[in-house]
Every structure is written in structure tokens, then in C-alpha cells.
Design a protein around this motif. Structure first.
Motif, PDB file in Angstrom:
ATOM      1  N   LEU A 174      -9.862   4.547  -2.717  1.00 17.67           N
ATOM      2  CA  LEU A 174      -9.842   3.103  -2.928  1.00 17.67           C
ATOM      3  C   LEU A 174      -9.989   2.743  -4.398  1.00 17.67           C
ATOM      4  O   LEU A 174      -9.514   1.693  -4.835  1.00 17.67           O
ATOM      5  CB  LEU A 174     -10.977   2.435  -2.130  1.00 17.67           C
ATOM      6  N   ALA A 175     -10.623   3.604  -5.171  1.00 19.68           N
ATOM      7  CA  ALA A 175     -10.912   3.271  -6.563  1.00 19.68           C
ATOM      8  C   ALA A 175      -9.651   3.115  -7.394  1.00 19.68           C
ATOM      9  O   ALA A 175      -9.681   2.464  -8.441  1.00 19.68           O
ATOM     10  CB  ALA A 175     -11.811   4.342  -7.182  1.00 19.68           C
ATOM     11  N   LYS A 176      -8.551   3.687  -6.931  1.00 17.52           N
ATOM     12  CA  LYS A 176      -7.313   3.536  -7.699  1.00 17.52           C
ATOM     13  C   LYS A 176      -6.621   2.209  -7.406  1.00 17.52           C
ATOM     14  O   LYS A 176      -5.572   1.926  -7.978  1.00 17.52           O
ATOM     15  CB  LYS A 176      -6.376   4.710  -7.444  1.00 17.52           C
ATOM     16  N   PHE A 177      -7.191   1.412  -6.508  1.00 15.46           N
ATOM     17  CA  PHE A 177      -6.663   0.078  -6.216  1.00 15.46           C
ATOM     18  C   PHE A 177      -7.613  -0.992  -6.736  1.00 15.46           C
ATOM     19  O   PHE A 177      -8.756  -0.707  -7.121  1.00 15.46           O
ATOM     20  CB  PHE A 177      -6.467  -0.097  -4.705  1.00 15.46           C
ATOM     21  N   ASN A 178      -7.131  -2.212  -6.725  1.00 10.39           N
ATOM     22  CA  ASN A 178      -7.931  -3.343  -7.186  1.00 10.39           C
ATOM     23  C   ASN A 178      -7.858  -4.461  -6.148  1.00 10.39           C
ATOM     24  O   ASN A 178      -7.261  -5.515  -6.367  1.00 10.39           O
ATOM     25  CB  ASN A 178      -7.396  -3.837  -8.536  1.00 10.39           C
ATOM     26  N   PRO A 179      -8.445  -4.218  -4.970  1.00 11.35           N
ATOM     27  CA  PRO A 179      -8.195  -5.114  -3.836  1.00 11.35           C
ATOM     28  C   PRO A 179      -8.864  -6.482  -3.972  1.00 11.35           C
ATOM     29  O   PRO A 179      -9.878  -6.635  -4.657  1.00 11.35           O
ATOM     30  CB  PRO A 179      -8.783  -4.350  -2.643  1.00 11.35           C
ATOM     31  N   LEU A 180      -8.277  -7.446  -3.264  1.00 11.80           N
ATOM     32  CA  LEU A 180      -8.949  -8.723  -3.054  1.00 11.80           C
ATOM     33  C   LEU A 180     -10.115  -8.496  -2.076  1.00 11.80           C
ATOM     34  O   LEU A 180     -10.407  -7.376  -1.683  1.00 11.80           O
ATOM     35  CB  LEU A 180      -7.963  -9.758  -2.498  1.00 11.80           C
TER      36      LEU A 180
END
Lengths: 124, 311
Positions: B16-22
Motif C-alpha cells: 500500500l505504501a507505493k500508493f497515495n489513497p484517498l
């Protein structure tokens, strides 16, 4: 127990095949099991049938028959649905086949055709 | 002695750290664990399941593949994380499009963000596929590879209905249909032709029509030209970050980020359908597509996908 993965790819759908053909390459390195299904929807010609071999490839570009395996005969007279397994295939699968009818073998006539769905059922 | 503050727990998970989720994650698709609902798109058929009633241009979008990114020269490339990526492939037929779709519905309205890491490739040449001499290829100079000009376009898009049906669409036009390099982001100015319009006799498109918007005149550029990383040959995979934000409260685009470039999309219009469509309430579909402009297979690879919302 980890749930096994499965995926059924419709490699050809409602396709009318004539003469010699190959299906599109399909990557299946993750799968331990593979099984082809061919469902015949329609046929034209004089007793048309499809002679087909499973092919394998290391790269999706260069192909050989699976372990020089048996040629499958998909004959609509024997029912609409046909199936056979593919084992030990490595990473890539496709079919190479020819649609023939009885006189065609003598005359080279390739007017016969089969309308088919071709499924590749995969399981980890 | 002070206690370190707890980081965002998502940052402790490399996946998940490679994403920047809402705020809320709806979908996290890691293709090492299956296809996660990404499936071939098909047009509509009749009540008998008669596939002859499917529109020709929506009948053969090809099944997605769990790919280990295997190539003739290096073997298994693998994905950005793990071994498998989702691959969408065209046939080696000019104008053919491969499409995979993810079907959701909306439990609210607001910002929706689609994130992925992707790579794009034309197929390497072989004696059988003839890619080395197919249209679009050129002279090799040991840096730029002719196969790069044989990659047409990739698209990320939606199919949304809140009573009004509309599509937010972004396309990377690598080359135009004449194989000239474009490297531009595009959007369509018209909604996608539908099976219903065909049924009503309004459209009838050939098998290789661009199903998103068939007339090239109906596409516009937005943002600045953006060169991506094909990395010289058709057998090297580099993963690109893509983050695309839309707003389903206002039926609008917000922004597109690809690697280090953010394209403001607030002025990019979203054409709605004039007519109403039944059985689509709260529809929230995402699709990815890849389109070839020459008789060479084109591939779009997705390492993973994350869809998040602010509702």
C-alpha cells in the motif's frame, strides 16, 4: 488451506474458423492445470471437423507441439462440446489446428468452417 | 524520552505504501493473487445468448492474462512486486483493441481516485509475427527501438451512471494512426457508442473501430506532451505510476498524475449521454484498454491497482 486460483479465458468467442489457424498466445505460467474446451455452435461443409494440437512456447513467439502430443479431433457429429487437458506446458499455450471436411483431404478445398467458442480453463 | 508518533498504518505495508489513497480504499488488486475481478469487456447480447447479436466492435476485446512478463531474451521479468502482472493484449491486427474492465457501484458521491503502476510494450519481433517489417517500424539505431513506434495507445476510463450516464476517459496516445509519435494525453468529446444505439440503428461500427470514440476528430489533447519510459527495446519493463482523480459528485475530471507530472484536468469536459439507460443505477466501472495501430500485438501491463474514494 489456501484457496486455489482459477481463471477461464475465452480464447475464441463466436469465431468462424476455416483452413489452418492458430489461437492467440495465452500466458498461464501460474497454472498447474489447464484444460481446453471447444464448443461448436455451427458448422458448414461436408462433415466438417477440426484437427487440433496444443502448442507451447517459452516466450509467446516461438512454438512447438506439446510433447509431440496427440492430435485432437473436434467432430460436431460427436457432440457440441469437446475437451482435453494440457499438462507440463510451461508458460504459454495456444492451439494450432485445421478445419477439414471429408472431400477436402483429397481436393484441398477449405470451404468448410466451424463456428466455435474455445475456452482455456486454468487452475493453480 | 519521547515516543515516535505512529505513522499512517498503510505506510507499514509495502503493497500500500507505493500508493497515495484517498480516505477509503475500495479496491486493492495485487495480481500476484489473481485477476481480482478484471475481466474482458463484451458488448450486450440478446435473451437467447446469441453472440451474433453482440456489436462487432465489442465482440473480441480479449481475456486478460496473469503475466510473468516473460520475454525471449531474458526470460521472466516479473512484475514490480512479485511475479505476476495483469496483461491486456491486442491481436496483431491494425485497429484491434484489448479491454479489461472492473465493475463496481457507488455507495456515495465524491472524489474517486484510480491508481496503478503500468508498463506498455509492442510485441518483440519473430519470424512468425513479422513485427520487424510491419508498419510503424523503422531503422534501429541501438537506442530508440522501432517497436516503440508500433505501440498505439493506452486508455484508462470509466463507465458511470447516477441517472445520467457518462464516461471519464484519459488516453495516452503514443503514436497516431500513421505511426507518428504523439506522446500526448487525450480525451474524447463524445460519449462512447453503445449497443443500444446500434440496436436503434444509430451506429454500426466495424470490428476494429475505436469503441471509446471511433472518429479521431472527436479526440482532443490536454496537458503538456509527456515522454514515458519504453526503455529502448520491447523486452524491458519499467513501471510507471498513474494516479487519476475524478469527482462523481460533479461528474467531472480533477487531475491526472503520471510519474512526476500532474496534469490539471478541471477544464477537461465529460460528455454525458442525452438518453437514459436502465439497470445502471450507481454504476462505477473502470476499464483499461490498449490499441494497436499496426499489425503487431500491443500489451498493457498493470502491476497492481488501487481505487479509493473520499466518501
Amino acid at each position: 488451506m489456501t484457496m486455489r486460483q482459477s481463471f477461464t479465458a475465452v480464447i475464441e468467442r463466436n469465431a468462424t474458423l476455416t483452413g489452418e489457424f492458430t489461437t492467440e498466445p495465452y500466458e498461464a505460467a501460474w497454472a498447474r492445470e489447464a484444460r481446453w474446451f471447444v464448443r461448436v455452435l455451427d458448422a458448414s461443409g461436408r462433415a466438417p471437423r477440426m484437427l487440433v494440437r496444443t502448442q507451447i512456447s517459452p516466450d509467446g513467439l516461438h512454438w512447438c507441439d506439446l510433447d509431440r502430443g496427440a492430435e485432437q479431433s473436434v467432430d460436431p457429429d460427436e457432440g457440441p462440446l469437446h475437451s482435453w487437458p494440457a499438462e507440463g506446458f510451461g508458460g504459454w499455450l495456444r492451439l494450432r489446428g485445421t478445419v477439414v471436411d471429408e472431400p477436402a483431404e483429397a481436393t484441398g478445398d477449405t470451404a468448410s468452417s466451424l463456428k466455435v467458442l474455445i475456452y482455456l480453463a486454468l487452475k493453480s | 524520552m519521547t515516543t515516535a508518533s505512529h505513522p499512517d498504518p498503510r505506510l507499514l505495508d509495502p503493497k500500500l505504501a507505493k500508493f497515495n489513497p484517498l480516505r477509503r480504499i475500495l479496491v486493492h488488486d495485487d495480481f500476484n493473487t489473481g485477476t481480482h475481478g478484471w475481466i474482458e469487456l463484451i458488448g450486450n447480447h440478446d435473451q437467447h445468448g446469441d453472440l451474433d447479436t453482440v456489436d462487432a466492435h465489442m465482440s473480441d476485446f480479449r481475456p486478460p492474462q496473469l503475466s510473468s512478463c516473460n520475454f525471449f531474451d531474458v526470460g521472466t521479468h516479473g512484475a514490480m512486486s512479485g511475479t505476476y502482472a495483469l496483461k491486456v493484449a491486442t491481436r496483431p491486427v491494425t485497429g484491434h483493441t484489448g479491454v479489461a474492465i472492473r465493475r463496481l457501484t457507488m455507495a456515495g458521491r465524491g472524489r474517486v481516485q484510480f491508481e496503478t503502476y503500468f508498463a506498455y510494450k509492442a510485441e518483440a519481433a519473430s519470424a512468425e509475427n513479422g513485427a520487424a517489417t510491419a508498419a510503424g517500424g523503422g531503422r534501429w539505431d541501438a537506442n530508440n527501438h522501432p517497436s516503440e513506434q508500433q505501440f498505439g495507445a493506452l486508455t484508462v476510463a470509466t463507465d458511470i451512471c447516477d441517472g445520467v450516464r457518462y464516461h471519464n476517459v484519459v488516453r495516452y496516445q503514443n503514436t497516431d494512426p500513421d505511426h507518428e509519435v504523439q506522446h500526448r494525453w487525450m480525451y474524447p468529446t463524445v460519449p462512447e457508442p453503445t449497443p443500444r444505439e446500434h440496436f436503434e440503428g444509430k451506429v454500426r461500427l466495424p470490428r476494429t473501430a475505436d469503441f471509446t470514440a471511433p472518429d479521431p476528430a472527436d479526440w482532443r489533447q490536454f496537458g503538456e506532451r509527456q515522454d514515458l519510459c519504453f526503455n529502448e527495446v520491447p523486452t524491458k519493463v519499467n513501471w510507471h505510476y498513474l494516479r487519476w482523480v475524478i469527482d462523481t459528485g460533479t461528474r467531472s475530471n480533477v487531475e491526472l498524475q503520471v510519474n512526476d507530472v500532474v496534469h490539471d484536468m478541471s477544464d477537461v469536459p465529460v460528455p454525458p449521454y442525452d438518453e437514459e439507460y436502465g439497470s445502471l443505477q450507481n454504476l462505477l466501472n473502470f476499464y483499461v484498454s490498449v490499441r494497436t495501430h499496426t499489425d503487431v500485438r500491443n500489451f498493457l501491463y498493470l502491476d497492481s491497482v488501487l481505487i479509493s474514494v473520499d466518501w
